[in-house]
Design an enzyme around this catalytic site. Structure first.
Site, PDB file in Angstrom:
ATOM      1  N   LYS A  44      11.438  -9.747  -5.977  1.00 14.80           N
ATOM      2  CA  LYS A  44      10.164  -9.143  -5.689  1.00 14.80           C
ATOM      3  C   LYS A  44       9.944  -8.121  -6.599  1.00 14.80           C
ATOM      4  O   LYS A  44       8.780  -7.625  -6.660  1.00 14.80           O
ATOM      5  CB  LYS A  44      10.392  -8.256  -4.010  1.00 14.80           C
ATOM      6  CG  LYS A  44       8.999  -8.496  -3.319  1.00 14.80           C
ATOM      7  CD  LYS A  44       9.540  -7.942  -1.834  1.00 14.80           C
ATOM      8  CE  LYS A  44      10.340  -6.657  -1.671  1.00 14.80           C
ATOM      9  NZ  LYS A  44      10.286  -6.417  -0.320  1.00 14.80           N
ATOM     10  N   LYS A  46      12.263  -7.131  -9.384  1.00 11.64           N
ATOM     11  CA  LYS A  46      12.842  -7.357 -10.747  1.00 11.64           C
ATOM     12  C   LYS A  46      13.850  -6.242 -10.845  1.00 11.64           C
ATOM     13  O   LYS A  46      14.187  -6.026 -12.075  1.00 11.64           O
ATOM     14  CB  LYS A  46      11.692  -7.011 -11.915  1.00 11.64           C
ATOM     15  CG  LYS A  46      10.785  -8.340 -11.776  1.00 11.64           C
ATOM     16  CD  LYS A  46      11.299  -9.612 -11.933  1.00 11.64           C
ATOM     17  CE  LYS A  46      10.192 -10.924 -11.477  1.00 11.64           C
ATOM     18  NZ  LYS A  46      10.769 -11.925 -10.568  1.00 11.64           N
TER      19      LYS A  46
HETATM   20  N1  C2G Z   1      10.827   3.494   6.430  1.00 11.29           N
HETATM   21  C1  C2G Z   1      10.390   4.371   7.095  1.00 11.29           C
HETATM   22  N2  C2G Z   1      10.429   5.647   6.616  1.00 11.29           N
HETATM   23  C2  C2G Z   1      10.705   6.039   5.204  1.00 11.29           C
HETATM   24  C3  C2G Z   1      11.122   4.756   4.562  1.00 11.29           C
HETATM   25  C4  C2G Z   1      11.474   3.750   5.100  1.00 11.29           C
HETATM   26  O1  C2G Z   1      10.241   4.371   8.342  1.00 11.29           O
HETATM   27  N3  C2G Z   1      10.640   7.369   4.636  1.00 11.29           N
HETATM   28  C5  C2G Z   1      11.192   2.135   7.117  1.00 11.29           C
HETATM   29  C6  C2G Z   1      10.019   1.106   6.324  1.00 11.29           C
HETATM   30  O2  C2G Z   1       9.016   1.293   6.764  1.00 11.29           O
HETATM   31  C7  C2G Z   1      10.795  -0.267   6.672  1.00 11.29           C
HETATM   32  C8  C2G Z   1      12.383   0.219   6.872  1.00 11.29           C
HETATM   33  O3  C2G Z   1      12.364   1.747   6.836  1.00 11.29           O
HETATM   34  O4  C2G Z   1      10.429  -0.621   8.077  1.00 11.29           O
HETATM   35  C9  C2G Z   1      13.199  -0.444   5.737  1.00 11.29           C
HETATM   36  O5  C2G Z   1      12.549   0.368   4.431  1.00 11.29           O
HETATM   37  P1  C2G Z   1      12.924  -0.536   3.137  1.00 11.29           P
HETATM   38  O6  C2G Z   1      14.329  -0.563   2.967  1.00 11.29           O
HETATM   39  O7  C2G Z   1      12.158   0.099   2.311  1.00 11.29           O
HETATM   40  O8  C2G Z   1      12.636  -2.045   3.463  1.00 11.29           O
HETATM   41  P2  C2G Z   1      11.404  -2.738   2.887  1.00 11.29           P
HETATM   42  O9  C2G Z   1      11.421  -2.890   1.573  1.00 11.29           O
HETATM   43  O10 C2G Z   1       9.991  -2.212   3.564  1.00 11.29           O
HETATM   44  O11 C2G Z   1      11.547  -4.230   3.626  1.00 11.29           O
HETATM   45  O12 C2G Z   1      10.679  -8.127   5.378  1.00 11.29           O
HETATM   46  C10 C2G Z   1      10.640  -6.986   4.927  1.00 11.29           C
HETATM   47  C11 C2G Z   1      11.630  -6.725   3.693  1.00 11.29           C
HETATM   48  O13 C2G Z   1      12.915  -6.851   4.222  1.00 11.29           O
HETATM   49  C12 C2G Z   1      11.537  -5.562   3.101  1.00 11.29           C
END
Ligand code: C2G
Length: 130
Positions: A44, A46
């Site tokens: 997704k 890279k």
């Molecule tokens: N999140 C949040 N507040 C932030 C940062 C992240 O509420 N300041 C939440 C995101 O909205 C998400 C979760 O934490 O629901 C995990 O975030 P990421 O690790 O960035 O995951 P993501 O890349 O959004 O997910 O099927 C989805 C994939 O697995 C990718």
């Protein structure tokens, strides 16, 4: 018993991650978390996450409001995971609003507001600039 499922990379674990997992759990009785695999991230974005998937799974598994953790191998398999884990509710951060409405055939979908002013990308940039 209401089973909640959520997904994420949870790289460089921070308070925004804690907040969404804590709030997701509070919507039900049992929280299942799909942690995206290293390969899914590479395909997704890279680049590989800073923390590898086994460390990310270990961190998420250690939280008291997380009941079960698995590796998410593909974004398109959401519905298979929802069925396999018998989830009643899919919770995602509001950066995903509307993106997973297609699973509403099988469960409720709730988008929760993100925690402002914190992200893995921002933390990496801050640490780089020190
Ligand atoms: N999140 C949040 N507040 C932030 C940062 C992240 O509420 N300041 C939440 C995101 O909205 C998400 C979760 O934490 O629901 C995990 O975030 P990421 O690790 O960035 O995951 P993501 O890349 O959004 O997910 O099927 C989805 C994939 O697995 C990718």
């Amino acid at each position: 018993m209401r089973r909640i499922i959520t997904f994420g990379t949870f790289d460089v674990f921070h308070v925004g991650h804690v907040n969404i997992l804590e709030r997701a759990y509070s919507l039900g009785d049992y929280l299942i978390v799909g942690v995206s695999s290293d390969n899914l991230n590479f395909n997704k974005k890279k680049r590989y996450p800073v923390y590898n998937q086994s460390d990310r799974v270990k961190i998420i598994s250690s939280l008291r409001f997380v009941n079960e953790v698995f590796i998410e191998e593909s974004l398109e398999q959401k519905l298979d995971y929802i069925r396999t884990y018998n989830a009643d509710v899919l919770v995602m951060g509001d950066d995903w609003t509307g993106k997973f409405d297609w699973v509403k055939t099988d469960c409720d979908v709730v988008y929760l507001p993100r925690t402002p002013s914190i992200s893995t990308t921002e933390i990496i940039e801050i640490v780089r600039s020190i």
